[in-house]
Write a protein that holds these residues in place. Structure first.
Motif, PDB file in Angstrom:
ATOM      1  N   ASN A 135       4.493  19.532 -36.512  1.00 41.98           N
ATOM      2  CA  ASN A 135       5.069  20.228 -35.367  1.00 41.98           C
ATOM      3  C   ASN A 135       4.595  19.491 -34.124  1.00 41.98           C
ATOM      4  O   ASN A 135       3.396  19.431 -33.857  1.00 41.98           O
ATOM      5  CB  ASN A 135       4.600  21.685 -35.351  1.00 41.98           C
ATOM      6  CG  ASN A 135       5.318  22.521 -34.304  1.00 41.98           C
ATOM      7  OD1 ASN A 135       6.178  22.027 -33.584  1.00 41.98           O
ATOM      8  ND2 ASN A 135       4.963  23.790 -34.211  1.00 41.98           N
ATOM      9  N   ILE A 136       5.514  18.876 -33.383  1.00 37.64           N
ATOM     10  CA  ILE A 136       5.117  18.171 -32.164  1.00 37.64           C
ATOM     11  C   ILE A 136       5.647  18.904 -30.942  1.00 37.64           C
ATOM     12  O   ILE A 136       6.663  19.584 -30.997  1.00 37.64           O
ATOM     13  CB  ILE A 136       5.571  16.696 -32.164  1.00 37.64           C
ATOM     14  CG1 ILE A 136       7.095  16.577 -32.084  1.00 37.64           C
ATOM     15  CG2 ILE A 136       5.066  15.972 -33.393  1.00 37.64           C
ATOM     16  CD1 ILE A 136       7.561  15.136 -31.910  1.00 37.64           C
ATOM     17  N   PHE A 137       4.900  18.770 -29.856  1.00 37.11           N
ATOM     18  CA  PHE A 137       5.199  19.422 -28.584  1.00 37.11           C
ATOM     19  C   PHE A 137       5.103  20.946 -28.675  1.00 37.11           C
ATOM     20  O   PHE A 137       5.683  21.654 -27.849  1.00 37.11           O
ATOM     21  CB  PHE A 137       6.593  19.047 -28.061  1.00 37.11           C
ATOM     22  CG  PHE A 137       6.806  17.567 -27.901  1.00 37.11           C
ATOM     23  CD1 PHE A 137       6.015  16.818 -27.050  1.00 37.11           C
ATOM     24  CD2 PHE A 137       7.806  16.921 -28.607  1.00 37.11           C
ATOM     25  CE1 PHE A 137       6.214  15.456 -26.901  1.00 37.11           C
ATOM     26  CE2 PHE A 137       8.028  15.561 -28.460  1.00 37.11           C
ATOM     27  CZ  PHE A 137       7.223  14.829 -27.605  1.00 37.11           C
ATOM     28  N   ASP A 138       4.390  21.483 -29.629  1.00 38.03           N
ATOM     29  CA  ASP A 138       4.265  22.936 -29.734  1.00 38.03           C
ATOM     30  C   ASP A 138       3.399  23.459 -28.594  1.00 38.03           C
ATOM     31  O   ASP A 138       2.314  22.927 -28.336  1.00 38.03           O
ATOM     32  CB  ASP A 138       3.640  23.313 -31.082  1.00 38.03           C
ATOM     33  CG  ASP A 138       3.696  24.803 -31.326  1.00 38.03           C
ATOM     34  OD1 ASP A 138       4.683  25.435 -30.922  1.00 38.03           O
ATOM     35  OD2 ASP A 138       2.750  25.350 -31.921  1.00 38.03           O
ATOM     36  N   SER A 150      12.770  23.662 -34.336  1.00 33.78           N
ATOM     37  CA  SER A 150      11.585  24.406 -33.934  1.00 33.78           C
ATOM     38  C   SER A 150      10.618  24.506 -35.104  1.00 33.78           C
ATOM     39  O   SER A 150      11.020  24.434 -36.267  1.00 33.78           O
ATOM     40  CB  SER A 150      11.960  25.817 -33.460  1.00 33.78           C
ATOM     41  OG  SER A 150      12.603  26.536 -34.503  1.00 33.78           O
ATOM     42  N   GLY A 151       9.341  24.660 -34.785  1.00 33.05           N
ATOM     43  CA  GLY A 151       8.331  24.835 -35.830  1.00 33.05           C
ATOM     44  C   GLY A 151       8.032  23.544 -36.580  1.00 33.05           C
ATOM     45  O   GLY A 151       8.255  22.440 -36.082  1.00 33.05           O
ATOM     46  N   PHE A 152       7.543  23.701 -37.800  1.00 30.66           N
ATOM     47  CA  PHE A 152       7.143  22.557 -38.608  1.00 30.66           C
ATOM     48  C   PHE A 152       8.355  21.896 -39.258  1.00 30.66           C
ATOM     49  O   PHE A 152       9.260  22.560 -39.741  1.00 30.66           O
ATOM     50  CB  PHE A 152       6.146  22.982 -39.686  1.00 30.66           C
ATOM     51  CG  PHE A 152       4.758  23.203 -39.160  1.00 30.66           C
ATOM     52  CD1 PHE A 152       3.841  22.160 -39.112  1.00 30.66           C
ATOM     53  CD2 PHE A 152       4.376  24.452 -38.696  1.00 30.66           C
ATOM     54  CE1 PHE A 152       2.568  22.361 -38.615  1.00 30.66           C
ATOM     55  CE2 PHE A 152       3.108  24.663 -38.204  1.00 30.66           C
ATOM     56  CZ  PHE A 152       2.187  23.620 -38.158  1.00 30.66           C
ATOM     57  N   ASP A 157       0.672  18.971 -34.497  1.00 34.50           N
ATOM     58  CA  ASP A 157      -0.039  19.741 -35.519  1.00 34.50           C
ATOM     59  C   ASP A 157       0.478  19.259 -36.865  1.00 34.50           C
ATOM     60  O   ASP A 157       1.609  19.545 -37.254  1.00 34.50           O
ATOM     61  CB  ASP A 157       0.228  21.243 -35.340  1.00 34.50           C
ATOM     62  CG  ASP A 157      -0.559  22.111 -36.332  1.00 34.50           C
ATOM     63  OD1 ASP A 157      -1.187  21.564 -37.252  1.00 34.50           O
ATOM     64  OD2 ASP A 157      -0.520  23.348 -36.178  1.00 34.50           O
ATOM     65  N   LEU A 158      -0.353  18.483 -37.567  1.00 36.81           N
ATOM     66  CA  LEU A 158       0.019  17.951 -38.878  1.00 36.81           C
ATOM     67  C   LEU A 158      -0.525  18.881 -39.961  1.00 36.81           C
ATOM     68  O   LEU A 158      -1.712  19.181 -39.981  1.00 36.81           O
ATOM     69  CB  LEU A 158      -0.557  16.550 -39.057  1.00 36.81           C
ATOM     70  CG  LEU A 158      -0.354  15.892 -40.430  1.00 36.81           C
ATOM     71  CD1 LEU A 158       1.125  15.589 -40.665  1.00 36.81           C
ATOM     72  CD2 LEU A 158      -1.187  14.621 -40.544  1.00 36.81           C
ATOM     73  N   LYS A 159       0.352  19.339 -40.854  1.00 40.16           N
ATOM     74  CA  LYS A 159      -0.058  20.255 -41.927  1.00 40.16           C
ATOM     75  C   LYS A 159       0.020  19.534 -43.268  1.00 40.16           C
ATOM     76  O   LYS A 159       1.065  19.020 -43.652  1.00 40.16           O
ATOM     77  CB  LYS A 159       0.831  21.498 -41.932  1.00 40.16           C
ATOM     78  CG  LYS A 159       0.442  22.522 -42.998  1.00 40.16           C
ATOM     79  CD  LYS A 159       1.110  23.877 -42.751  1.00 40.16           C
ATOM     80  CE  LYS A 159       2.606  23.811 -42.870  1.00 40.16           C
ATOM     81  NZ  LYS A 159       3.243  25.151 -42.769  1.00 40.16           N
TER      82      LYS A 159
END
Length: 203
Positions: free
Chosen positions: A42-45, A176-178, A65-67
């Motif tokens: 998720n980038i630019f969250d 949006s989101g992941f 945010d890398l999951k």
């Protein structure tokens, strides 16, 4: 009394072996055919987006945010090498330009565990819109390897990626989101710097 004890003992032994018979196929599936880990980003969250370049702008900041999820409930995973994450963008359909690189050190991931890597990277330039559109087409690529925590396992290479579009008119993301990182990953044939006289327009 002795007969009763023997009967209980026989029932316990029978239940134990019956349980093994039932569980054995499940265990064999879990250990013989483990699943690959899954990766999403998720980038630019929660980041205020401003995709309009001013005269003073030479780069930008990307929050991500890398999951990483171990999909195996019975086997742990080792990531023996660094994971390399590359942030790029497409100025046109035949070119991709590197913006930033990020490295994640090797680590171990327990059974069924999920890890979040939240960080910030600063780009080496300001991205241009994709020719003929109002979007900046960002590309995220991940390259690395993993192996299962069991005897005799080898390294499995990972090359995954995804595209994230951002509308420069209203600074909104297309997704949006992941976003799951999937194959095919690297657009290696497109990874080249634009020529100095490239006429791509800033927005």
């Amino acid at each position: 009394m002795a007969n009763y004890v023997n009967l209980v003992f026989c029932l316990c032994v029978s239940s134990f072996f019956l349980g093994l018979i039932v569980l054995m196929p499940v265990l064999l599936v879990l250990f013989a055919s483990p699943s690959s880990p899954s990766f999403s980003i998720n980038i630019f969250d929660d980041q205020t987006l401003n995709m309009t370049k001013s005269d003073d702008d030479s780069n930008m900041t990307i929050h991500f945010d890398l999951k990483l999820k171990n999909e195996n409930s019975a086997i742990g995973l080792h990531y023996p090498d660094q994971l390399n994450i590359t942030f790029s963008y497409f100025p046109n359909v035949s070119m991709i330009v590197n913006l930033a690189d990020y490295k994640l050190d090797s680590f171990y991931q327990g059974n069924g565990k999920t890890r979040h890597v939240r960080d910030v990277v600063e780009t080496n330039s300001f991205p241009r819109v994709l020719d003929g559109t109002d979007f900046i087409a960002f590309r995220v690529d991940l390259v690395g390897s993993y192996r299962y925590k069991k005897a005799g396992t080898k390294r499995h290479k990972v090359e995954l990626g995804c595209v994230v579009g951002v509308n420069v008119t209203d600074n909104t993301k297309m997704q949006s989101g992941f976003i799951k990182l999937v194959e095919p990953g690297l657009d290696s044939k497109l990874k080249k710097k634009p020529p100095p006289d490239y006429a791509g327009a800033y927005r």
